[in-house]
Structure formats: C-alpha cells, structure tokens
Design an enzyme around this catalytic site. Sequence first.
Site, PDB file in Angstrom:
ATOM      1  NE  ARG A 221       0.117   1.486   3.499  1.00 49.18           N
ATOM      2  CZ  ARG A 221       1.059   2.384   3.717  1.00 49.18           C
ATOM      3  NH1 ARG A 221       2.338   2.014   3.809  1.00 49.18           N
ATOM      4  NH2 ARG A 221       0.797   3.667   3.829  1.00 49.18           N
ATOM      5  N   GLY A 222       0.283   2.423  -0.118  1.00 47.89           N
ATOM      6  CA  GLY A 222       1.070   3.648  -0.261  1.00 47.89           C
ATOM      7  C   GLY A 222       1.260   3.917  -1.755  1.00 47.89           C
ATOM      8  CB  ALA A 223       0.609   6.958  -3.770  1.00 49.66           C
TER       9      ALA A 223
ATOM     10  NE  ARG B  25      -6.252   0.814  -1.389  1.00 48.31           N
ATOM     11  CZ  ARG B  25      -5.543   1.492  -0.462  1.00 48.31           C
ATOM     12  NH1 ARG B  25      -4.236   1.311  -0.367  1.00 48.31           N
ATOM     13  NH2 ARG B  25      -6.136   2.344   0.342  1.00 48.31           N
TER      14      ARG B  25
ATOM     15  CG  ASP C  99      -2.938   8.066  -1.959  1.00 42.78           C
ATOM     16  OD1 ASP C  99      -2.769   8.505  -0.803  1.00 42.78           O
ATOM     17  OD2 ASP C  99      -2.676   6.897  -2.306  1.00 42.78           O
TER      18      ASP C  99
ATOM     19  CG  ASN D   2      -2.113  11.814   2.098  1.00 39.30           C
ATOM     20  OD1 ASN D   2      -1.599  10.883   1.464  1.00 39.30           O
ATOM     21  ND2 ASN D   2      -1.764  12.080   3.340  1.00 39.30           N
ATOM     22  CE  LYS D   3      -5.237   6.016   4.231  1.00 36.29           C
ATOM     23  NZ  LYS D   3      -6.268   5.149   3.600  1.00 36.29           N
TER      24      LYS D   3
HETATM   25  O1  MRU Z   1      -4.488   3.455   2.308  1.00 38.59           O
HETATM   26  P1  MRU Z   1      -3.002   3.587   2.211  1.00 38.59           P
HETATM   27  O2  MRU Z   1      -2.276   3.012   3.373  1.00 38.59           O
HETATM   28  O3  MRU Z   1      -2.473   3.061   0.887  1.00 38.59           O
HETATM   29  O4  MRU Z   1      -2.791   5.159   2.224  1.00 38.59           O
HETATM   30  C1  MRU Z   1      -1.511   5.686   2.167  1.00 38.59           C
HETATM   31  C2  MRU Z   1      -1.502   7.162   2.168  1.00 38.59           C
HETATM   32  O5  MRU Z   1      -2.512   7.815   2.230  1.00 38.59           O
HETATM   33  C3  MRU Z   1      -0.189   7.818   1.970  1.00 38.59           C
HETATM   34  O6  MRU Z   1      -0.113   8.997   2.688  1.00 38.59           O
HETATM   35  C4  MRU Z   1      -0.046   8.121   0.478  1.00 38.59           C
HETATM   36  O7  MRU Z   1      -0.259   6.967  -0.286  1.00 38.59           O
HETATM   37  C5  MRU Z   1       1.256   8.705   0.147  1.00 38.59           C
HETATM   38  S1  MRU Z   1       2.509   7.478   0.243  1.00 38.59           S
HETATM   39  C6  MRU Z   1       4.000   8.163  -0.015  1.00 38.59           C
END
Ligand code: MRU
Length: 368
Positions: A54-56, A99, A253, A263-264
């Site tokens: 996970r994470g962009a 996703r 994201d 973002n989250k």
């Molecule tokens: O749902 P996730 O854990 O994939 O969400 C991650 C985030 O929101 C991060 O802040 C975002 O992807 C940036 S990662 C460098």
Amino acid sequence: MRIKNRHYRTIWDDGKINPSVFAIDQRHLPLSFKIIRLRNTEDIHDAIKSMAVRGAPLLGVAAAYGIYFAHREALRKAYTGKEFDMYVEEKHDFLLSARPTSVNPEWAIKTVLQATAKARTAADKTLRALEAARKIADDDVRNCMRIGRYGSKIIKEIRRYSGQNTVNVLTHCNAGWLACIDYGTALSPVYISAERGIPVHVWVEETRPRNQGGKLTAYELEQMGIPHTVITDNAGGQVIQTGNADVVFVGADRITKSGDVCNKVGTYKTALAAYDNNIPFYVCAPLSSFDTGINDGIEEIEIEERNSDEVRIADDGKQRVLMCNPGSRVFNPGFDITPSRLITGIITEKGIIKADEYHIKGLFTGRK
Ligand code: MRU
C-alpha cells in the site's frame, strides 16, 4: 532502509529471466515481518486489494510488475498481435480495479506500456515491460532521496530560525519508505536530516481506522532510530495549537493541476489545524502522483470507500474487539481532499513549489 539492521526495499524481484516478485507483507507489521511471493497478475491484484502492499508509489511499482506479468502470461498463452494486446488491456483494467484513488498505478502502467509500444514481438514487449518496471522502482528511490534533500533544507532552516535543538515534525498515515520503495516521501526529509546529524522528533498521528501511522510509521521510525511519539488523530490539533509541532509533512495519492491534494482521510483536518496556527504544511510527492488531467479534487477524485468493519472492529489476527455500537451504520472513506489554499508547498524531486496551477504546470514543462 533497515529492518533489524538489514537493508530492504519494500518490493523487489529475484533477478531471474522469468522473475518472481517479493514484497514485505504490511498486513502483519509491526508484530511480525513476513515476505510474500507474487507470481502473476492475480497475486499482484490481491496484494494491492488486501493492502499487503500500500502507499501510492509502492502501489505504482506493484502495478508495473503486474502489467509485466500480464505480458508474460499472454506470451505463455502464445498470443500474438491483437490477441496479445487485448489480454494485456484486460489485465490493465483488472489491476486498476484493486484500489481506485491513487493515480500512481495508472501512471506506472502507462509508463510500462509506453516502453513496450515500439517492440515488434511479444517476447520483446515482455522483456521491455520487465525492464520498465525495474526502472520505475529504481527511479522512485532516487526521487524520494531528492524529495528528502529538499525537505531537509526546510528542517534545517526551521532549526536555524527557531534556535531549537530538535525540530518537531508532525505526519499523518504512512508516507515513509514502507509506502514507497525506499526512503519514502513525507519521511524522507526526516531520514536525510538524521543522516546529516540534524535532530528530529516526529509526532505520528495513528490514522484510524487502519492505523498506518501507529503501526507502520512508528515501526519504520523505530527501526531507523528516530525519536517519535504516537498520538491519536484527535490529538493532532492540540499538539499543533500548543506549539509542539514546527512543521507538517504528509504524502499524496493524487494531486490535481490546481494543487488540491488527495491523501489518507484525516489529512484535511490536520491541514486546517496547521493553517489556523500558522504552522507550515508541506505535501511531499513525486511527479508520478500528479494528475494534471483534473482540476477540482473534491469534484473529480474518486474516494475509495472501505469496509465498515475496519471502523467497527479492531483485529490483531488473534482477537476481534468491537469498537462501536454494533447496530449503527458506519461510513468509512479512505481518503480526503486538502484544498490547495491550505498547503504551504509541495516538495517534489524537482524542487519545492507552490500548490497552484502555474507552478504545477512549470514542473511538467521544465519552466522554473
Ligand atoms: O491506504 P493507504 O495506506 O495506501 O494510504 C496511504 C496514504 O494515504 C499515503 O499517505 C499516500 O499513499 C502517500 S505514500 C508516499
């Protein structure tokens, strides 16, 4: 980055002619460190959907390997010409369906397909797809280091004018190396500062409901020996208001051409608290997280709505604990939008820019 003093990337392949891909399975952190093996498009899709990865930026690299697997599968089925391309296209849609919010998978798949476009044979396309996926991973490491170097200048500057020994950074969710391939985006300035001997302490918002802050950010900061304190999401405003945070760094994201940042979920509330208290709020993101085809984040970005049980139930793999009234309806958006007006700047691999259309356009045209 290090885990128990051994260097890891979050995702890698074994370097063979028909490689398997390996990734740190983030569903089990921080309690156990497991690695999963990914052999085909199905495995990549499932790893993304289940949030093993996970994470962009990491989602982008996983999707790039996924589209490489699509090429390999089509080759093994002896498809050629239109049939080959149709199979790859079908897998393209399948991978993106895992996703919806982050733009990085779309960008990464497009980048791989551009690299394969001129290849004549199915075998050549497949080889080029693998090389492109590997390059995207390597470039991400370099870009994150660059983001860290620019962000570290901000930390150094805050230390200079405040006269404090330690600079207090506040972050939300996990935008560290676990969300990327190495270094991270929002945590890269922290790691680069630490390498340069600048003392930094990080306030880590736990980031309900999946607790990527409390579990993943805290884990990687601990592994790297960075002082940090976990707080509830609700405490972020209090910490900022009482002067205990000097700067906020978060990831992204998807960033629109006008500078709205997705973002989250919870990032928006943190940005409001920073704005109200005159605390600089920076978004750290590579160019692969920009979507210049859209303008208004609130109107145009699809926000992933996740399972209500993430809010209702805390689950450590052994026990399930009810967290709210069982009969009540739950709404669980995974992301939110921080409007550009609340953002001090965006730290990219090409430098720090204002969150507005003029400067974002300049990033892509090379204008300073
Ligand atoms: O749902 P996730 O854990 O994939 O969400 C991650 C985030 O929101 C991060 O802040 C975002 O992807 C940036 S990662 C460098």
